[in-house]
Design a protein around this motif. Structure first.
Motif, PDB file in Angstrom:
ATOM      1  N   GLU A 172       2.896   9.088   0.544  1.00 51.43           N
ATOM      2  CA  GLU A 172       3.640   9.355  -0.690  1.00 51.43           C
ATOM      3  C   GLU A 172       5.114   9.534  -0.395  1.00 51.43           C
ATOM      4  O   GLU A 172       5.974   9.006  -1.096  1.00 51.43           O
ATOM      5  N   ARG A 173       5.421  10.276   0.676  1.00 50.36           N
ATOM      6  CA  ARG A 173       6.836  10.519   1.000  1.00 50.36           C
ATOM      7  C   ARG A 173       7.494   9.221   1.431  1.00 50.36           C
ATOM      8  O   ARG A 173       8.593   8.885   1.007  1.00 50.36           O
ATOM      9  N   ALA A 175       6.663   6.189   0.684  1.00 47.37           N
ATOM     10  CA  ALA A 175       6.795   5.214  -0.404  1.00 47.37           C
ATOM     11  C   ALA A 175       8.131   5.431  -1.121  1.00 47.37           C
ATOM     12  O   ALA A 175       8.854   4.473  -1.424  1.00 47.37           O
ATOM     13  N   ASP A 176       8.483   6.704  -1.367  1.00 44.59           N
ATOM     14  CA  ASP A 176       9.775   6.999  -1.998  1.00 44.59           C
ATOM     15  C   ASP A 176      10.930   6.562  -1.098  1.00 44.59           C
ATOM     16  O   ASP A 176      11.935   6.032  -1.565  1.00 44.59           O
ATOM     17  N   ARG A 179      11.373   2.781  -1.118  1.00 41.70           N
ATOM     18  CA  ARG A 179      12.078   2.345  -2.329  1.00 41.70           C
ATOM     19  C   ARG A 179      13.584   2.615  -2.199  1.00 41.70           C
ATOM     20  O   ARG A 179      14.407   1.765  -2.511  1.00 41.70           O
ATOM     21  N   ASP A 197      -0.827   4.568  -6.677  1.00 41.40           N
ATOM     22  CA  ASP A 197       0.274   5.551  -6.587  1.00 41.40           C
ATOM     23  C   ASP A 197       1.446   4.948  -5.810  1.00 41.40           C
ATOM     24  O   ASP A 197       2.612   5.118  -6.169  1.00 41.40           O
ATOM     25  N   GLU A 198       1.106   4.246  -4.742  1.00 39.15           N
ATOM     26  CA  GLU A 198       2.136   3.625  -3.914  1.00 39.15           C
ATOM     27  C   GLU A 198       2.890   2.552  -4.713  1.00 39.15           C
ATOM     28  O   GLU A 198       4.109   2.485  -4.685  1.00 39.15           O
ATOM     29  N   PHE A 200       3.261   2.380  -7.935  1.00 40.41           N
ATOM     30  CA  PHE A 200       4.106   3.010  -8.952  1.00 40.41           C
ATOM     31  C   PHE A 200       5.356   3.608  -8.332  1.00 40.41           C
ATOM     32  O   PHE A 200       6.423   3.609  -8.934  1.00 40.41           O
ATOM     33  N   ALA A 201       5.239   4.153  -7.108  1.00 38.80           N
ATOM     34  CA  ALA A 201       6.391   4.796  -6.471  1.00 38.80           C
ATOM     35  C   ALA A 201       7.435   3.775  -6.008  1.00 38.80           C
ATOM     36  O   ALA A 201       8.624   4.058  -6.014  1.00 38.80           O
ATOM     37  N   VAL A 202       6.976   2.586  -5.641  1.00 33.71           N
ATOM     38  CA  VAL A 202       7.864   1.638  -4.955  1.00 33.71           C
ATOM     39  C   VAL A 202       8.500   0.604  -5.884  1.00 33.71           C
ATOM     40  O   VAL A 202       9.635   0.184  -5.674  1.00 33.71           O
TER      41      VAL A 202
END
Ligand code: ATP
Length: 353
Positions: A172-173, A175-176, A179, A197-198, A200-202
């Motif tokens: 999760e960290r 992926a942000d 991006r 989730d990945e 959506f984050a990227v």
């Protein structure tokens, strides 16, 4: 980058043919990050490999700025590649890995060192220049791999499940951070993942793929609020569905993100109604005066929240997520068989069709 009517086939020794990519169209604009999201075997890697030139197209076309890339070998496409296993060079230190593509471009040493430091700063590894690869954690290795693939300034970066070997919190960290690095460098990217989730984050847009085809390509918020089909909604994690003319839909309607008909770029024809509302974790919350009744089937702690499995009258089984709010043990959780009152969370309910 434009993909038109692309087909990728694999022929087995016994003569059978498997279609991995099935007449697919996709455009990626300059500077855009597109995530290819789909279950295992949906053809994501095959599409990526065809764009890279690692897999031949059986038919269709892959173009860049209107130029057909057929016949252009991988190393002449100007694209970067990053894989799940970063494939770093163990005999070079961190700086040596990041500098690799720059050496190929014959960038002078001083300029190269500056660029390497900049890139390491960008991926959160400032000062790591002389570390040996063997001393790095899995997450740090993928950060180095990202810096290395960004270094030559690829016109398109192709990332194939770059975070899937890492544990969830780290993923999760990262992926942000991926991006942020893509945006800071203005890099156009195609990012393959099976983790929504990945995606959506990227991504600026998410392309949902299934059985070699694209089911929907949209910005994350739009995909979430208005999945094109039930299959897309299920893949995103929606669990229960109610026709818009069902009694329960009148209550659920207050949970739609925006009034029907006003989602950007979509016009919903009300009244033709094979449309359905979709409910999933985060769509409903408990409230003493909630308009819906549900029977608790299960309750448990999950990473700082409580998850209730609830069967809602007229709707079916849904997961309700709540703050743990001081509850610390199993005795604090609702018992199976008890009734809870529920209300829709604004923005938590999606509409399909
Ligand atoms: N080299 C190959 N030979 C034969 N069939 C293949 C080959 N590579 C992939 N396939 C088949 O093509 C289909 C698509 O595979 P692909 O790896 O592109 O999917 P994917 O969505 O990337 O899956 P995963 O997330 O598991 O990597 C699958 O049915 C797979 O079995």
């Amino acid at each position: 980058m434009g993909v038109r009517d692309l087909v990728v086939l694999y022929r087995d020794d016994d003569g059978s043919v498997a279609t991995a990519v099935d007449h697919l169209d996709l455009d990626v604009a300059t500077g855009e990050v597109v995530a290819l999201l789909g279950p295992s075997g949906s053809g994501k890697s095959s599409l990526l490999r065809a764009v890279a030139g690692l897999e031949p197209a059986a038919s269709g076309r892959i173009g860049w700025d209107g130029v057909d890339l057929a016949g252009v070998p991988t190393h002449r496409r100007g694209f970067g590649l990053m894989f799940q296993d970063g494939q770093l060079f163990g005999h070079r230190d961190v700086a040596g890995n990041v500098a690799f593509g720059l050496q190929m471009q014959r960038m002078p040493a001083r300029e190269r060192a500056t660029r390497v430091s900049e890139l390491l700063g960008l991926v959160g590894l400032g000062g790591f220049e002389h570390r040996a690869i063997s001393t790095l954690s899995g997450g740090e290795r993928q950060r180095v791999a990202l810096a290395r693939s960004l270094a030559p300034g690829p016109r398109l970066l192709l990332l194939d499940e770059p975070l899937s070997a890492l544990d969830r919190a780290l993923r999760e960290r990262l992926a942000d951070d991926v991006r942020a690095a893509l945006l800071a460098t203005g890099t156009t990217a195609l990012f393959v993942t099976h983790d929504h989730d990945e995606a959506f984050a990227v991504a600026d847009r998410i392309a949902v793929m299934d059985a070699g085809r694209l089911l929907q390509v949209d910005a994350p918020a739009l995909l979430w609020q208005a999945p094109a089909t039930r299959r897309v909604a299920e893949f995103l994690g929606y669990e229960a569905f109610a026709p818009v003319d069902a009694p329960v839909a009148a209550v659920l309607g207050s949970g739609l993100a925006v009034p029907v008909g006003t989602v950007a770029g979509r016009s919903w024809s009300d009244g033709t109604s094979d449309a359905v509302l979709a409910v999933g974790p985060g769509s409903l919350e408990t409230a003493a005066d909630g308009p819906l009744a549900g029977e608790v089937r299960s309750a448990g702690f999950r990473r700082g929240v409580i998850e209730l499995g609830v069967v809602v009258e007229g709707l079916g089984a849904v997961t309700v997520v709540e703050r743990s709010a001081g509850r610390t043990g199993a005795a604090d959780l609702p018992r199976a068989g008890t009734t809870v009152r529920l209300r829709p969370v604004v923005g938590g309910v999606a509409r399909i069709g």
